[in-house]
Enzyme design. Sequence first.
Site, PDB file in Angstrom:
ATOM      1  CG  ASP A   2      -2.112   0.872   1.074  1.00 15.34           C
ATOM      2  OD1 ASP A   2      -2.462   1.186  -0.077  1.00 15.34           O
ATOM      3  OD2 ASP A   2      -2.712   1.241   2.100  1.00 15.34           O
ATOM      4  CD1 TRP A   7       7.203   6.850  -2.689  1.00 16.44           C
ATOM      5  CD2 TRP A   7       6.728   7.348  -4.833  1.00 16.44           C
ATOM      6  NE1 TRP A   7       8.395   7.016  -3.356  1.00 16.44           N
ATOM      7  CE2 TRP A   7       8.143   7.320  -4.667  1.00 16.44           C
ATOM      8  CE3 TRP A   7       6.204   7.634  -6.082  1.00 16.44           C
ATOM      9  CZ2 TRP A   7       9.024   7.575  -5.717  1.00 16.44           C
ATOM     10  CZ3 TRP A   7       7.074   7.889  -7.127  1.00 16.44           C
ATOM     11  CH2 TRP A   7       8.459   7.862  -6.952  1.00 16.44           C
ATOM     12  CB  SER A  48     -12.361  -9.014  -5.516  1.00 19.87           C
ATOM     13  OG  SER A  48     -12.445  -8.995  -4.095  1.00 19.87           O
ATOM     14  CG  ASN A  50      -7.540  -2.961  -5.873  1.00 15.34           C
ATOM     15  OD1 ASN A  50      -6.517  -3.649  -5.801  1.00 15.34           O
ATOM     16  ND2 ASN A  50      -7.887  -2.128  -4.905  1.00 15.34           N
ATOM     17  CB  SER A 178      -7.445  -4.644   2.871  1.00 16.63           C
ATOM     18  OG  SER A 178      -7.400  -3.361   3.457  1.00 16.63           O
TER      19      SER A 178
END
Length: 222
Positions: A2, A7, A48, A50, A178
């Site tokens: 993650d 970033w 799943s 995402n 998650s």
Amino acid sequence: MDGNGRWAKARLLPRIAGHRKGVEAVRRVARAARTLGIEVLTLYAFSSENWRRPADEVGDLMGLLRRFIQEDIDEFDREGVKVAVIGEYRRLAPDLVDMIDAAVARTAGNPGPTLVIALNYGSQAEIAAAARILATRVATGEIAADAIDEAAFEAALPSGTLPPVDLLIRTSGEQRLSNFLLWQAAYAELLFVDTLWPDFDADALKSALVAFAGRQRRFGGL
């Protein structure tokens, strides 16, 4: 893995730039894992959930996955790494599914270590799938309901060949699972680190293993 987006945002870059750096981190960590003697490394590449992200970002992620397979499979095979995939990856684009199947088949006979990529993966869906498999077997008389124990349930999981998770690392300061390997992580040691995934490297992995080595694992005992 993650923190790719954060970033990039911190550097005023598009999110895809963070994902590209995240792929570089995958390469670093996979190589470090081999050197450190880790037998199985599982990376949560695409959940799943995402699919809820913008279509252009999903497309970018799939493009990076194609490049990763094309550019790295030779090294993995040469180093004896066995590539495995968990999740409903067959719902991805047909050409990508073919690439994944070819990579898995090519490295199936390698001695290891094993690099597991979780693609279109959700642990709750996996657990539900195992329940459906066992329910069907009971309904057809193949097994008796009272024969279903933890071992039988684990064997019915699509990822049932994976060993239990020893150490689960989540980067970027988030402190939740998650929907990742919920069954397999029942007695895992959890480690939450502030490092964003694109900055995670061999030293970060070594530090995680040092922290793990200092834990006392009781598995419910004293």
